[in-house]
Design a protein around this motif. Structure first.
Motif, PDB file in Angstrom:
ATOM      1  N   PHE A  95      -5.113  11.026  13.381  1.00 54.58           N
ATOM      2  CA  PHE A  95      -4.614   9.862  12.665  1.00 54.58           C
ATOM      3  C   PHE A  95      -3.179  10.136  12.228  1.00 54.58           C
ATOM      4  O   PHE A  95      -2.833  11.272  11.916  1.00 54.58           O
ATOM      5  CB  PHE A  95      -5.456   9.592  11.414  1.00 54.58           C
ATOM      6  CG  PHE A  95      -6.852   9.136  11.714  1.00 54.58           C
ATOM      7  CD1 PHE A  95      -7.103   7.851  12.182  1.00 54.58           C
ATOM      8  CD2 PHE A  95      -7.927   9.989  11.529  1.00 54.58           C
ATOM      9  CE1 PHE A  95      -8.391   7.425  12.444  1.00 54.58           C
ATOM     10  CE2 PHE A  95      -9.219   9.571  11.787  1.00 54.58           C
ATOM     11  CZ  PHE A  95      -9.451   8.283  12.255  1.00 54.58           C
ATOM     12  N   THR A  96      -2.369   9.103  12.196  1.00 57.95           N
ATOM     13  CA  THR A  96      -1.024   9.222  11.640  1.00 57.95           C
ATOM     14  C   THR A  96      -0.925   8.307  10.424  1.00 57.95           C
ATOM     15  O   THR A  96      -1.456   7.197  10.420  1.00 57.95           O
ATOM     16  CB  THR A  96       0.070   8.853  12.658  1.00 57.95           C
ATOM     17  OG1 THR A  96      -0.164   7.535  13.154  1.00 57.95           O
ATOM     18  CG2 THR A  96       0.101   9.831  13.813  1.00 57.95           C
ATOM     19  N   PHE A  97      -0.250   8.782   9.420  1.00 56.19           N
ATOM     20  CA  PHE A  97      -0.048   8.029   8.184  1.00 56.19           C
ATOM     21  C   PHE A  97       0.900   6.865   8.460  1.00 56.19           C
ATOM     22  O   PHE A  97       1.948   7.049   9.082  1.00 56.19           O
ATOM     23  CB  PHE A  97       0.536   8.958   7.116  1.00 56.19           C
ATOM     24  CG  PHE A  97       0.982   8.256   5.874  1.00 56.19           C
ATOM     25  CD1 PHE A  97       0.064   7.887   4.915  1.00 56.19           C
ATOM     26  CD2 PHE A  97       2.315   7.970   5.666  1.00 56.19           C
ATOM     27  CE1 PHE A  97       0.469   7.234   3.760  1.00 56.19           C
ATOM     28  CE2 PHE A  97       2.729   7.329   4.509  1.00 56.19           C
ATOM     29  CZ  PHE A  97       1.810   6.960   3.562  1.00 56.19           C
ATOM     30  N   VAL A  98       0.545   5.660   7.989  1.00 55.93           N
ATOM     31  CA  VAL A  98       1.419   4.497   8.114  1.00 55.93           C
ATOM     32  C   VAL A  98       1.965   4.112   6.742  1.00 55.93           C
ATOM     33  O   VAL A  98       3.175   4.095   6.536  1.00 55.93           O
ATOM     34  CB  VAL A  98       0.701   3.294   8.758  1.00 55.93           C
ATOM     35  CG1 VAL A  98       1.583   2.056   8.775  1.00 55.93           C
ATOM     36  CG2 VAL A  98       0.238   3.644  10.164  1.00 55.93           C
ATOM     37  N   LYS A  99       1.055   3.778   5.800  1.00 54.37           N
ATOM     38  CA  LYS A  99       1.513   3.404   4.462  1.00 54.37           C
ATOM     39  C   LYS A  99       0.351   3.417   3.475  1.00 54.37           C
ATOM     40  O   LYS A  99      -0.813   3.382   3.872  1.00 54.37           O
ATOM     41  CB  LYS A  99       2.164   2.024   4.464  1.00 54.37           C
ATOM     42  CG  LYS A  99       1.199   0.881   4.722  1.00 54.37           C
ATOM     43  CD  LYS A  99       1.924  -0.467   4.657  1.00 54.37           C
ATOM     44  CE  LYS A  99       0.946  -1.621   4.809  1.00 54.37           C
ATOM     45  NZ  LYS A  99       1.593  -2.906   4.651  1.00 54.37           N
ATOM     46  N   VAL A 100       0.709   3.454   2.205  1.00 61.32           N
ATOM     47  CA  VAL A 100      -0.280   3.335   1.133  1.00 61.32           C
ATOM     48  C   VAL A 100      -0.419   1.846   0.825  1.00 61.32           C
ATOM     49  O   VAL A 100       0.564   1.152   0.602  1.00 61.32           O
ATOM     50  CB  VAL A 100       0.154   4.105  -0.127  1.00 61.32           C
ATOM     51  CG1 VAL A 100      -0.840   3.901  -1.256  1.00 61.32           C
ATOM     52  CG2 VAL A 100       0.312   5.587   0.176  1.00 61.32           C
ATOM     53  N   ILE A 101      -1.648   1.372   0.840  1.00 65.09           N
ATOM     54  CA  ILE A 101      -1.923  -0.033   0.547  1.00 65.09           C
ATOM     55  C   ILE A 101      -2.106  -0.240  -0.959  1.00 65.09           C
ATOM     56  O   ILE A 101      -1.584  -1.196  -1.526  1.00 65.09           O
ATOM     57  CB  ILE A 101      -3.180  -0.505   1.302  1.00 65.09           C
ATOM     58  CG1 ILE A 101      -2.933  -0.405   2.803  1.00 65.09           C
ATOM     59  CG2 ILE A 101      -3.575  -1.916   0.897  1.00 65.09           C
ATOM     60  CD1 ILE A 101      -4.175  -0.561   3.646  1.00 65.09           C
ATOM     61  N   SER A 102      -2.846   0.662  -1.596  1.00 64.14           N
ATOM     62  CA  SER A 102      -3.019   0.593  -3.049  1.00 64.14           C
ATOM     63  C   SER A 102      -3.276   1.989  -3.588  1.00 64.14           C
ATOM     64  O   SER A 102      -3.732   2.874  -2.860  1.00 64.14           O
ATOM     65  CB  SER A 102      -4.164  -0.349  -3.430  1.00 64.14           C
ATOM     66  OG  SER A 102      -5.396   0.180  -3.023  1.00 64.14           O
ATOM     67  N   ALA A 103      -2.972   2.155  -4.862  1.00 56.53           N
ATOM     68  CA  ALA A 103      -3.145   3.471  -5.481  1.00 56.53           C
ATOM     69  C   ALA A 103      -3.439   3.321  -6.965  1.00 56.53           C
ATOM     70  O   ALA A 103      -2.879   2.461  -7.638  1.00 56.53           O
ATOM     71  CB  ALA A 103      -1.889   4.312  -5.288  1.00 56.53           C
ATOM     72  N   GLU A 104      -4.335   4.180  -7.431  1.00 58.34           N
ATOM     73  CA  GLU A 104      -4.632   4.299  -8.846  1.00 58.34           C
ATOM     74  C   GLU A 104      -4.657   5.781  -9.174  1.00 58.34           C
ATOM     75  O   GLU A 104      -4.920   6.608  -8.305  1.00 58.34           O
ATOM     76  CB  GLU A 104      -5.999   3.692  -9.176  1.00 58.34           C
ATOM     77  CG  GLU A 104      -6.097   2.207  -8.948  1.00 58.34           C
ATOM     78  CD  GLU A 104      -7.496   1.682  -9.229  1.00 58.34           C
ATOM     79  OE1 GLU A 104      -7.618   0.763 -10.035  1.00 58.34           O
ATOM     80  OE2 GLU A 104      -8.459   2.238  -8.655  1.00 58.34           O
TER      81      GLU A 104
END
Length: 120
Positions: free
Chosen positions: A64-73
């Motif tokens: 897998f390759t990282f694309v983006k963070v959608i949400s974070a807490e």
């Protein structure tokens, strides 16, 4: 005298309610998750770590390759827990990762505590 005491109690009650409602975040203490900036260095580091750990565990020749963070807490514990929703790709196909990463800076610890992969 009773009127004065009752009035003071009412005023104190209103002041304390007003103070609680004006606090920056009632749930920002230890143990509660609060929203985090998806573009902050700490969140991006935790997200990239999670993807790398998933690839390490999976051992696929198509990582897998990282694309983006959608949400974070984030949650303050004896360190920090990051609850993340991450968009990834595998051979140009989208995939999504939900993960909890634990970080403790003073011991240089980072662990992937939980993860689920969703393939659309």
């Amino acid at each position: 005298m009773k009127t004065i005491i009752l009035s003071m109690a009412l005023v104190l009650g209103l002041v304390s309610c007003g103070t609680a409602n004006n606090s920056s975040d009632l749930n920002s203490g230890t143990g509660s998750y609060i929203n985090a900036d998806i573009n902050s260095a700490e969140i991006l580091e935790a997200a990239e770590f999670a993807v790398a750990k998933v690839n390490e565990e999976k051992g696929s020749r198509y990582p897998f390759t990282f694309v983006k963070v959608i949400s974070a807490e984030k949650q303050l514990v004896a360190g920090m827990n990051y609850k993340l929703k991450i968009k990834m790709e595998q051979n140009s196909y989208p995939a999504y990762l939900e993960a909890v990463v634990f970080s403790q800076a003073w011991t240089n610890t980072m662990e992937l505590k939980f993860h689920v992969i969703a393939l659309p």
